[in-house]
Design a protein around this motif. Sequence first.
Motif, short mmCIF file in Angstrom:
data_model
loop_
_atom_site.label_atom_id
_atom_site.label_comp_id
_atom_site.label_asym_id
_atom_site.label_seq_id
_atom_site.Cartn_x
_atom_site.Cartn_y
_atom_site.Cartn_z
N ALA A 337 7.89 -18.28 1.04
CA ALA A 337 8.40 -19.42 1.80
C ALA A 337 8.94 -20.53 0.90
O ALA A 337 9.82 -21.30 1.29
N ALA A 338 8.42 -20.58 -0.34
CA ALA A 338 8.88 -21.60 -1.28
C ALA A 338 10.10 -21.16 -2.08
O ALA A 338 10.60 -21.91 -2.92
N GLY A 339 10.57 -19.93 -1.84
CA GLY A 339 11.76 -19.45 -2.51
C GLY A 339 11.52 -18.69 -3.79
O GLY A 339 12.48 -18.29 -4.46
N ARG A 340 10.25 -18.47 -4.17
CA ARG A 340 9.94 -17.73 -5.39
C ARG A 340 9.88 -16.24 -5.10
O ARG A 340 9.38 -15.83 -4.05
N PHE A 341 10.36 -15.44 -6.05
CA PHE A 341 10.32 -13.99 -5.87
C PHE A 341 8.97 -13.42 -6.29
O PHE A 341 8.36 -13.85 -7.27
N HIS A 342 8.52 -12.43 -5.52
CA HIS A 342 7.30 -11.69 -5.82
C HIS A 342 7.64 -10.20 -5.78
O HIS A 342 8.23 -9.72 -4.81
N CYS A 343 7.27 -9.47 -6.82
CA CYS A 343 7.48 -8.03 -6.86
C CYS A 343 6.35 -7.35 -6.09
O CYS A 343 5.18 -7.49 -6.44
N LEU A 344 6.70 -6.64 -5.04
CA LEU A 344 5.70 -5.94 -4.24
C LEU A 344 5.23 -4.68 -4.96
O LEU A 344 6.01 -4.01 -5.63
N THR A 345 3.97 -4.36 -4.80
CA THR A 345 3.47 -3.09 -5.32
C THR A 345 3.87 -1.96 -4.37
O THR A 345 4.24 -2.20 -3.21
N GLY A 346 3.76 -0.74 -4.87
CA GLY A 346 4.02 0.40 -3.99
C GLY A 346 3.08 0.44 -2.81
O GLY A 346 3.47 0.83 -1.70
N ASN A 347 1.84 0.05 -3.02
CA ASN A 347 0.88 0.02 -1.91
C ASN A 347 1.27 -1.01 -0.86
O ASN A 347 1.16 -0.76 0.35
N GLN A 348 1.71 -2.18 -1.30
CA GLN A 348 2.11 -3.22 -0.34
C GLN A 348 3.31 -2.78 0.48
O GLN A 348 3.34 -2.94 1.71
N LEU A 349 4.32 -2.20 -0.18
CA LEU A 349 5.49 -1.74 0.56
C LEU A 349 5.15 -0.55 1.45
O LEU A 349 5.68 -0.41 2.56
N SER A 350 4.24 0.31 0.99
CA SER A 350 3.78 1.43 1.83
C SER A 350 3.23 0.92 3.15
O SER A 350 3.54 1.46 4.22
N ALA A 351 2.40 -0.12 3.08
CA ALA A 351 1.79 -0.67 4.28
C ALA A 351 2.83 -1.35 5.17
O ALA A 351 2.83 -1.17 6.40
N LEU A 352 3.72 -2.12 4.57
CA LEU A 352 4.75 -2.81 5.35
C LEU A 352 5.65 -1.83 6.10
O LEU A 352 5.94 -2.01 7.28
N LEU A 353 6.08 -0.78 5.42
CA LEU A 353 6.96 0.19 6.07
C LEU A 353 6.21 1.00 7.12
O LEU A 353 6.78 1.36 8.16
N THR A 376 -1.58 9.89 0.35
CA THR A 376 -2.40 10.62 -0.61
C THR A 376 -3.72 9.88 -0.85
O THR A 376 -3.91 8.74 -0.42
N LEU A 377 -4.59 10.53 -1.59
CA LEU A 377 -5.91 9.98 -1.87
C LEU A 377 -5.86 8.71 -2.72
O LEU A 377 -6.81 7.93 -2.71
N VAL A 378 -4.78 8.49 -3.47
CA VAL A 378 -4.71 7.32 -4.34
C VAL A 378 -3.79 6.24 -3.77
O VAL A 378 -3.34 5.36 -4.49
N THR A 379 -3.51 6.31 -2.48
CA THR A 379 -2.69 5.30 -1.80
C THR A 379 -3.60 4.38 -1.00
O THR A 379 -4.66 4.79 -0.52
N THR A 380 -3.19 3.13 -0.83
CA THR A 380 -4.02 2.11 -0.20
C THR A 380 -4.60 2.55 1.15
O THR A 380 -3.87 3.10 2.00
N PRO A 381 -5.88 2.28 1.40
CA PRO A 381 -6.47 2.56 2.72
C PRO A 381 -5.85 1.72 3.84
O PRO A 381 -6.08 2.01 5.01
#
Length: 609
Positions: A337-353, A376-381
């Motif tokens: 919201a403040a305009g700063r970029f944040h790099c999403l992890t693969g787990n975060q994007l997995s959940a969002l999608l 997979t077993l190593v992906t976010t719960p």
Amino acid sequence: MRASEGPFTHGEWLAAAQSRGELTPETVAHIRKWLEQPWYRAARPALEQLLARREVAELTRLFWERIPFGTGGRRGPMADLGSATINPRTIAESAHGLAVYVRQTVKEDALRAAVAFDTRLRSREFAEVTAGVLAAQGFTVFFYPQPRATPQLSFTVRKLGCHCGVMLSASHNPPGDNGFKAYWSHGGQVLAPHDLGIIACVDAAEEIPQLEFDDAVRAGAVVLLDAALDRAYVDAVCALSLAPQSRAIRALYTPLHGVGESSVWAVVRQAGFREAALFEPQRAPDGRFPNVPDHLPNPERTAAWEPAVVAAQAGGFDIVLASDPDADRIAVAARDAAGRFHCLTGNQLSALLCDFVLSQTQGLGRLTPEHYVIQTLVTTPLVAAIARGYGVDVVRELPVGFKHMAAVVEARGPEKFLYATEESLGYMAGDYCRDKDAAIGALWTLELAADLKAGGLTLLDRLRELHRRHGVHVESQVAREFPGPSGQAHIHSLLRRFRETPPASWGPCRWQRVRDYGRREVRSLPDNLVVGTLPLEAGDLLIAEGSADDCAVQLALRPSGTEPKIKFYLFVQAPPDAAVETRLDQCQALRSSLEQALEAWLAESPFRG
């Protein structure tokens, strides 16, 4: 390092070098095979020069192992010879083994194969070798004459009814690497028992018939594919659009000098994202990856695409997308919201999608309890929690690799399949291919981001909402690289140490049990006694489970299937709570303490390679 010269024959010197401990028995055995067997004659002059100069270090690099098939196929450093490298002979062996096994298994006369390659150095050369070997075995080979994405190869196998396919790529590895990915007729990478059958045929390869590439093209044994297949692939991805009304988003995309312009960018443009732009400094296809920091084009390393993020910050873009060189994985950075970029992890994007796919499907009135998602077993719960929240099934007891998820789709059918994901920036959907695809990840990410922007929200806002609804989930991955034979031994020793003498606690976390998929055992901790069995063998994977206060903690560790690395995955999960920011601080602090404990644990077994 050079050993001293001496009046030995090559065989005598090898025996002496082994007795002195300069070369391992395995290395010597591989060298002898290449020196003595007639089918290695093309490499013999160069090998004899190395032996004459007593180049111990180089001989070890070239011959310390027989390069194996892993989760991503056969991958490793390139050279002109050597059992441990990607070179014309090991590529020919791979293609020959695949061709012989397919012929033995399929038992048809009119065999078909597809071959593609990425922008890496020598990829075209190795692709032509592959096509020539397959053609010599009687296959009609459908060949992409220009670099193309790995998922497009999977699509092509399915579209053209091929019995197998080959992608020449080392994905995100350093510039000096390349690889051979074998695909079966369903468009997924090869699984057991086929992988073992192919390996046996590779090991049995002696004299390998091979047609010259240009001769095979003139004879019609190799068919050069044209733009019609490109259009069909892009159409297939765009057909999976879930929010065609959402296109108002300013996006900057970098292919990291790979093939992504032909796939990801083609989909972005055809789907109508007119405010998207290409990041020019990393646009040109170039296997040296000249404008990627450290020349390491792995989008999991945010440094690889940080130049694009800096440009996006200055240029007023909303989102940044980065694909790896063969365009099967996609990374994303988004503004807060403040305009700063944040790099999403693969787990975060997995959940969002996952939430996007399920919510859009539900909104269309199509979602049923029979639908399913895969992880997979190593992906976010968090992915499983989201799926359960929508009342759909989730398949999650799977080893690393999209070939296992593709097998689930084949077994259960594609009709109710919605989405598959892995923490390493991989996303699969639809029925057009059976592998992860950066293009579908990019399409859905842009649709979600545009839809949120229209409501004054960002991807980070939606992630916080998912944490409020399902509990804060915080993850991280730590990888350590240990090259060569001593590195491989060190990786095995670390796994053995955790298996045989697991820690009772790390910081505030008390470990309670460990799932050992290599031994298919569940053991209680700290006594490490067997208390149950596992139905799944998932390679040398260990998952420890514990808790700290009211947070659940998991640690997974396994050797990489494609690189000389051991990987550690940390998962911290808090129960649902309206105080998301407080819970987030708690989980991040706990994760930091676990990372410190991991570093201390690794320091107790230093690598002396």
